[in-house]
Design an enzyme around this catalytic site. Sequence first.
Site, short mmCIF file in Angstrom:
data_model
loop_
_atom_site.label_atom_id
_atom_site.label_comp_id
_atom_site.label_asym_id
_atom_site.label_seq_id
_atom_site.Cartn_x
_atom_site.Cartn_y
_atom_site.Cartn_z
N SER A 13 -1.31 54.77 -26.32
CA SER A 13 -2.67 55.28 -26.09
C SER A 13 -3.71 54.39 -26.78
O SER A 13 -4.80 54.17 -26.24
CB SER A 13 -2.80 56.74 -26.54
N LEU A 84 6.51 49.26 -34.26
CA LEU A 84 7.27 49.79 -35.39
C LEU A 84 8.26 48.82 -36.01
O LEU A 84 9.03 49.19 -36.88
CB LEU A 84 7.96 51.10 -34.96
N ILE A 87 6.85 42.75 -39.19
CA ILE A 87 6.40 41.42 -38.76
C ILE A 87 6.98 40.38 -39.73
O ILE A 87 6.93 40.56 -40.95
CB ILE A 87 4.85 41.37 -38.76
N HIS A 103 -3.09 52.50 -39.05
CA HIS A 103 -2.15 53.45 -39.64
C HIS A 103 -2.81 54.84 -39.64
O HIS A 103 -3.98 54.97 -39.99
CB HIS A 103 -1.80 53.02 -41.07
C1 GAR Z 1 -0.76 55.64 -33.77
O1 GAR Z 1 -1.12 56.89 -34.28
C2 GAR Z 1 -0.69 54.63 -34.89
O2 GAR Z 1 -1.61 54.89 -35.90
C3 GAR Z 1 0.71 54.83 -35.38
O3 GAR Z 1 1.47 54.97 -34.21
C4 GAR Z 1 0.68 55.67 -33.25
C5 GAR Z 1 0.84 54.97 -31.91
O4 GAR Z 1 0.31 55.76 -30.90
N1 GAR Z 1 1.14 53.73 -36.16
C6 GAR Z 1 1.86 53.89 -37.26
O5 GAR Z 1 2.24 54.98 -37.64
C7 GAR Z 1 2.19 52.61 -38.01
N2 GAR Z 1 2.79 52.89 -39.26
P1 GAR Z 1 0.07 55.17 -29.44
O6 GAR Z 1 1.39 54.54 -28.98
O7 GAR Z 1 -0.32 56.33 -28.60
O8 GAR Z 1 -1.01 54.15 -29.55
#
Ligand code: GAR
Length: 190
Positions: A13, A84, A87, A103
């Site tokens: 998203s 996830l 890097i 984050h």
């Molecule tokens: C997001 O909320 C982002 O902040 C989080 O993954 C989600 C991805 O959502 N990232 C982390 O937690 C990194 N540690 P999306 O696939 O709908 O963009």
Amino acid sequence: MKKIAILASGGGSNAESILKHFSLNKTISVSMVISNKKNAGVFDRAEKYNVPCLWLNDDALKKKILSNYLFKVKPDLIVLAGFLLKISSELIREFPRKIINIHPSLLPSYGGKGMFGDNVHKIVKKNGETQTGITIHYVNEEYDKGEIIFQKKVNISKNDSVNDISKKVQALEHLYYSRIIEKLLSIEKG
Ligand code: GAR
């Protein structure tokens, strides 16, 4: 034209809100979307915007195909949007201050290995926090420890479910991530 590479592992998203934001921009474009998950929702979203996609399996990642690809394409900014995997140090050295992450908490709280998505919101709720938020930061060699670029808070109440908290945080992510990306690339330009 400045080039953005988006790396995402999940639904995408955030990737979509970035794709939408830059779709009509004349100086900045999303030039590729890369995922380590074959069926990641982000691929369908990227297709709508005609942005090339690359899927890298574990073997490809081990063989440094991601690094080699990015070294070749040389994006101006590498944007992690729910990516996830860690890097590599090599990529961090090759792209100093050019890899950013979002984050879903107010770092340094609720960061580190295993802290992603709803895992974060569940602990935030369990701890009875009254505020949470988002952090956009440069990526360094430690999970969620890179220099902070931007944070935004949101109030939460004890009646908020994990899903309510997630929605509040996601709304902030979609509102601010593209703006910060645009700002970083514009500063670099001028
Ligand atoms: C997001 O909320 C982002 O902040 C989080 O993954 C989600 C991805 O959502 N990232 C982390 O937690 C990194 N540690 P999306 O696939 O709908 O963009």
